[in-house]
Design an enzyme around this catalytic site. Sequence first.
Site, short mmCIF file in Angstrom:
data_model
loop_
_atom_site.label_atom_id
_atom_site.label_comp_id
_atom_site.label_asym_id
_atom_site.label_seq_id
_atom_site.Cartn_x
_atom_site.Cartn_y
_atom_site.Cartn_z
N HIS A 8 59.75 -27.36 85.24
CA HIS A 8 59.46 -27.87 86.58
C HIS A 8 58.86 -29.28 86.59
CE1 HIS A 8 60.78 -24.19 88.22
NE2 HIS A 8 59.66 -23.50 88.11
N HIS B 58 60.19 -23.89 95.68
CA HIS B 58 59.76 -22.69 94.96
C HIS B 58 58.94 -21.76 95.86
CE1 HIS B 58 58.81 -20.17 91.59
NE2 HIS B 58 59.15 -21.05 90.67
N GLU C 290 65.45 -20.12 94.14
CA GLU C 290 65.37 -21.56 93.87
C GLU C 290 66.79 -22.13 93.74
OE1 GLU C 290 62.53 -21.97 90.45
OE2 GLU C 290 62.37 -19.80 90.84
#
Length: 371
Positions: free
Chosen positions: A127, A198, A335
């Site tokens: 991420h 997210h 996601e």
Amino acid sequence: FNKNIIITYLKRFYIMERTKSGLSTKDFEGSVDEKETRLAVLTNRNGAEMTVLNYGAKIVSLMIPDKNGKLVDVVLGHNNLKEYLNSEERYFGAVCGRTGNRIANGKFSLEGKEYNLAINNGPNNLHGGIKGFNAVVWDMEQLDNQTVKLTYLSKDGEEGFPGNLLTKITYRLTDDNSFEIEYKAGSDQTTIINLTNHSYFNLSGAGDPSVYDHLLTVHAKTYLPTDDTAIPYGDPAPVAGTPFDFTNEHAIGSRIEEDFEQLRFGNGYDHTFIFDKKVGEFAHGLTCVSPKTGIQMDIFTTEPGVQVYTGNWMTGNFAGKLGHKYPARSAVCFETQHFPDAINKPEYPTVILKAGDKFRSKTIHKFSIKK
């Protein structure tokens, strides 16, 4: 002074500063890296409400009417800025970038140069690194009662990525009870990008202890099996005959405990499903329904896949909004994104953004009541 009058005014003040989800906007005012933080409140004509924190471009609450017309907060989150800054779940409602998901060993090559990123998830980069887009303050402009625009300039070398990348995100809460996300980005050097939101959803309401009963349909005949560090092997695999087959409606919890290697690796679902559509085509990707509230969420996207994560590593050790605990599998994340480690797998849809080109992506979460 009349005591009753004072109490009345205090109640009015209290109600005015509180959102429908019970949050105080003042509790999100602060400063991170010398930039001010604040909470924007969006409402539509149906009374639905969404709140957005410019720290991490986070969706803090999303109030959607259930089958009885009662507003239900369908995303997990925190009560104030301090809790977000110290959270065990640093990605609650956030935008992940520059690259959502994982890059194997934190390494990639681009135009003949090798780049080394932070290792922050086992042996991999996750991420965007130590301080990804989820942990920076975005410039936020509220365009109207239903729209905010967020802007962030990620400078060349930030978290090891090349190029000055300017990203603009628009969040809309529309009158048909949809939550829309539009991403736009450009860079002055060739770089990589894979943005996603997210949000942790529980359509029975944040604080409900499980999403096992949620009914899920995913338009995906294939998915990406991974190694035990969540990096895809490469080739997609058919979902048919596996617990990953959601081409027909199944409860999320109906097969999650099966003795299947991929479920053991992820401690549940934490995998990319490849949508049955062309790359870049805007189309319906999945449907998720809570039998308790009747709330149905349909996701439409331009992205080629979706990482389905069933909150397998949540601990329930801390209190979230309004004191609710969030144990493992009390939420599910969808996601929408390009594939994990795509920069190291040229057979995957590219995440390379060349200098001067424009990155665009769109995802819509449409809420309704299951008929």
